[in-house]
Design a protein around this motif. Structure first.
Motif, PDB file in Angstrom:
ATOM      1  N   PHE A  28       0.830  -1.215   0.000  1.00  0.00           N
ATOM      2  CA  PHE A  28       0.000   0.000   0.000  1.00  0.00           C
ATOM      3  C   PHE A  28       0.858   1.256   0.000  1.00  0.00           C
ATOM      4  N   THR A  29       2.014   1.180   0.653  1.00  0.00           N
ATOM      5  CA  THR A  29       2.951   2.308   0.615  1.00  0.00           C
ATOM      6  C   THR A  29       3.394   2.592  -0.813  1.00  0.00           C
ATOM      7  N   LEU A  30       3.758   1.552  -1.545  1.00  0.00           N
ATOM      8  CA  LEU A  30       4.168   1.711  -2.941  1.00  0.00           C
ATOM      9  C   LEU A  30       3.018   2.270  -3.784  1.00  0.00           C
ATOM     10  N   MET A  31       1.816   1.811  -3.506  1.00  0.00           N
ATOM     11  CA  MET A  31       0.649   2.277  -4.227  1.00  0.00           C
ATOM     12  C   MET A  31       0.474   3.785  -4.067  1.00  0.00           C
ATOM     13  N   LEU A  32       0.530   4.241  -2.832  1.00  0.00           N
ATOM     14  CA  LEU A  32       0.377   5.670  -2.543  1.00  0.00           C
ATOM     15  C   LEU A  32       1.535   6.491  -3.115  1.00  0.00           C
ATOM     16  N   ALA A  33       2.751   5.982  -2.928  1.00  0.00           N
ATOM     17  CA  ALA A  33       3.928   6.722  -3.385  1.00  0.00           C
ATOM     18  C   ALA A  33       3.941   6.873  -4.901  1.00  0.00           C
ATOM     19  N   ALA A  34       3.583   5.801  -5.620  1.00  0.00           N
ATOM     20  CA  ALA A  34       3.595   5.859  -7.081  1.00  0.00           C
ATOM     21  C   ALA A  34       2.454   6.729  -7.608  1.00  0.00           C
ATOM     22  N   ALA A  35       1.272   6.588  -7.005  1.00  0.00           N
ATOM     23  CA  ALA A  35       0.118   7.360  -7.472  1.00  0.00           C
ATOM     24  C   ALA A  35       0.313   8.854  -7.258  1.00  0.00           C
TER      25      ALA A  35
ATOM     26  N   THR B 212       2.328  19.533  -8.307  1.00  0.00           N
ATOM     27  CA  THR B 212       2.320  18.393  -9.217  1.00  0.00           C
ATOM     28  C   THR B 212       0.954  17.727  -9.196  1.00  0.00           C
ATOM     29  N   LEU B 213       0.332  17.596 -10.370  1.00  0.00           N
ATOM     30  CA  LEU B 213      -0.973  16.965 -10.474  1.00  0.00           C
ATOM     31  C   LEU B 213      -0.785  15.452 -10.521  1.00  0.00           C
ATOM     32  N   THR B 214      -1.485  14.722  -9.638  1.00  0.00           N
ATOM     33  CA  THR B 214      -1.309  13.266  -9.552  1.00  0.00           C
ATOM     34  C   THR B 214      -2.671  12.566  -9.646  1.00  0.00           C
ATOM     35  N   VAL B 215      -2.707  11.276  -9.365  1.00  0.00           N
ATOM     36  CA  VAL B 215      -3.962  10.521  -9.461  1.00  0.00           C
ATOM     37  C   VAL B 215      -4.422  10.079  -8.075  1.00  0.00           C
ATOM     38  N   ASP B 216      -5.732   9.837  -7.962  1.00  0.00           N
ATOM     39  CA  ASP B 216      -6.344   9.474  -6.684  1.00  0.00           C
ATOM     40  C   ASP B 216      -6.215   7.982  -6.381  1.00  0.00           C
ATOM     41  N   VAL B 217      -6.114   7.696  -5.093  1.00  0.00           N
ATOM     42  CA  VAL B 217      -6.221   6.324  -4.610  1.00  0.00           C
ATOM     43  C   VAL B 217      -7.638   6.098  -4.073  1.00  0.00           C
ATOM     44  N   HIS B 218      -8.117   7.031  -3.266  1.00  0.00           N
ATOM     45  CA  HIS B 218      -9.453   6.919  -2.679  1.00  0.00           C
ATOM     46  C   HIS B 218     -10.521   6.768  -3.770  1.00  0.00           C
ATOM     47  N   GLY B 219     -11.373   5.767  -3.602  1.00  0.00           N
ATOM     48  CA  GLY B 219     -12.489   5.586  -4.512  1.00  0.00           C
ATOM     49  C   GLY B 219     -12.148   4.954  -5.845  1.00  0.00           C
ATOM     50  N   SER B 220     -10.889   4.599  -6.039  1.00  0.00           N
ATOM     51  CA  SER B 220     -10.479   3.995  -7.310  1.00  0.00           C
ATOM     52  C   SER B 220     -10.682   2.480  -7.259  1.00  0.00           C
ATOM     53  N   THR B 221     -10.323   1.806  -8.349  1.00  0.00           N
ATOM     54  CA  THR B 221     -10.515   0.358  -8.436  1.00  0.00           C
ATOM     55  C   THR B 221      -9.185  -0.368  -8.280  1.00  0.00           C
TER      56      THR B 221
ATOM     57  N   ALA C 178       7.047   5.492 -22.150  1.00  0.00           N
ATOM     58  CA  ALA C 178       6.111   6.012 -23.154  1.00  0.00           C
ATOM     59  C   ALA C 178       4.877   6.638 -22.511  1.00  0.00           C
ATOM     60  N   GLY C 179       4.747   6.517 -21.192  1.00  0.00           N
ATOM     61  CA  GLY C 179       3.575   7.057 -20.511  1.00  0.00           C
ATOM     62  C   GLY C 179       2.307   6.262 -20.783  1.00  0.00           C
ATOM     63  N   ARG C 180       2.458   4.980 -21.147  1.00  0.00           N
ATOM     64  CA  ARG C 180       1.279   4.161 -21.408  1.00  0.00           C
ATOM     65  C   ARG C 180       0.566   3.781 -20.106  1.00  0.00           C
ATOM     66  N   ILE C 181       1.299   3.784 -18.987  1.00  0.00           N
ATOM     67  CA  ILE C 181       0.685   3.648 -17.671  1.00  0.00           C
ATOM     68  C   ILE C 181       1.215   4.775 -16.788  1.00  0.00           C
ATOM     69  N   TRP C 182       0.495   5.045 -15.704  1.00  0.00           N
ATOM     70  CA  TRP C 182       0.865   6.157 -14.839  1.00  0.00           C
ATOM     71  C   TRP C 182       2.161   5.887 -14.063  1.00  0.00           C
ATOM     72  N   GLY C 183       2.273   4.662 -13.531  1.00  0.00           N
ATOM     73  CA  GLY C 183       3.455   4.395 -12.719  1.00  0.00           C
ATOM     74  C   GLY C 183       3.522   2.964 -12.230  1.00  0.00           C
ATOM     75  N   ALA C 184       4.568   2.680 -11.481  1.00  0.00           N
ATOM     76  CA  ALA C 184       4.760   1.348 -10.909  1.00  0.00           C
ATOM     77  C   ALA C 184       5.534   1.465  -9.605  1.00  0.00           C
TER      78      ALA C 184
END
Length: 313
Positions: free
Chosen positions: A113-120, A138-147, A252-258
């Motif tokens: 979950f730490t990696l999830m938050l840090a990458a997102a 820096t504009l990032t992506v949400d974890v809350h409410g996502s799938t 290539a930016g095909r995914i947000w992160g890892a």
């Protein structure tokens, strides 16, 4: 001199002497990893030659190594993944293999979950920029409410799912062995195909063993069909991901992160790992907490005592 037990994990005994003392009281001679890193095959052959038991992390225990360990009776895995062990040859030799199931579940789930938050949320590059005096938003992506898509819903996958509920995440899972009762209680939807999960999940987290069926489970096709805002998390085994395909997708930016704590080769020799801001990496340290290390050490030692002495530790 007592009966030799070799312990290769670098964290073994670092938080407490309890496991080592338990072996000493049973007359065992404990030998620790003298190299401060994962052993090579040649080193493993040299160190294991006269051992009756080995407490092992990710060091190599293939047929070539095991064939030189004539006195070996037990492989006590410090963790649960056994892909570094030639289990078929061990069985042929009558060498038992045990694991420490459950000892590090919560620690690994925390780290996933730490990696999830840090990458997102791009925590690492934002921190780096701030230290250099750059306070740009820096504009990032949400974890809350996502799938969240869990590939593997075993002990650790379930622990991650419990954490995800606190973030009101929608949870889907792909696993050949289904725990329908747990899924119903925690609002988890099983999907019939891996591709369904890959296409729909905002976060994909891997929690399954590495074997001939799962190697490079996540490859070029999967990266092509993931959401552009998807985040891939791996705290299981490096070989589950085609790392070349992953790096191409990240660049290539095909995914947000890892966020990766494991690699096919450790340390990895992929230069791009050090330059990508959309990748968070760890040193296979998800289980390295004081509590988890003590749990794994004690459980691994008790497995040795139970199988070599015929008694509980």
């Amino acid at each position: 001199m007592g009966r030799k037990v070799l312990a290769t994990p670098r964290s073994f005994g670092t938080g407490s002497q309890g496991a080592a003392d338990l072996l000493a009281r049973r007359g065992f001679d404990l030998r620790l990893n003298p190299y401060g890193r994962i052993l090579t095959k040649a080193e493993m052959i040299r160190e294991i030659r006269d051992a009756e038991a080995v407490i092992v992390g990710v060091d190599p225990l293939d047929q070539e190594v095991l064939s030189q360990a004539e006195r070996l009776k037990l492989i006590s895995k410090y963790g649960v993944g056994t892909d570094n062990i030639d289990a078929a040859y061990a069985a042929q030799r009558g060498i038992r293999i045990t694991t420490t199931v459950g000892a590090n579940t919560e620690a690994v789930a925390d780290y996933a979950f730490t990696l999830m938050l840090a990458a997102a949320r791009r925590v690492i590059p934002i921190d780096r920029a701030c230290r250099g005096g750059d306070w740009t938003k820096t504009l990032t992506v949400d974890v809350h409410g996502s799938t969240l898509g869990l590939i593997g819903l075993g002990h650790i996958g379930k622990a991650v799912a419990r954490r995800a509920k606190g973030f009101d995440m929608k949870i889907m899972a792909y696993d050949h062995l289904r725990d329908e009762d747990f899924a119903v209680r925690h609002g988890i939807t099983y999907v019939d195909t891996l591709q369904t999960l890959i296409e729909q999940a905002d976060f994909v987290s891997l929690h399954l063993p590495l074997n001939e069926h799962t190697r490079h489970l996540i490859g070029p096709r999967e990266f092509e069909t993931m959401k552009e805002t998807a985040v891939l998390i791996n705290t299981a085994r490096g070989g589950l991901i085609d790392e070349t395909a992953m790096l191409e997708a990240l660049k290539a930016g095909r995914i947000w992160g890892a966020g990766l704590d494991v690699f096919e080769r450790e340390p990895p020799d992929l230069e791009d790992l050090h330059t990508l801001d959309n990748l968070v990496i760890g040193s296979h340290c998800a289980a390295s907490t004081r509590h988890a290390v003590e749990n794994m050490g004690m459980m691994a030692v008790r497995n040795v005592i139970q199988h070599l002495c015929g008694e509980e530790g």
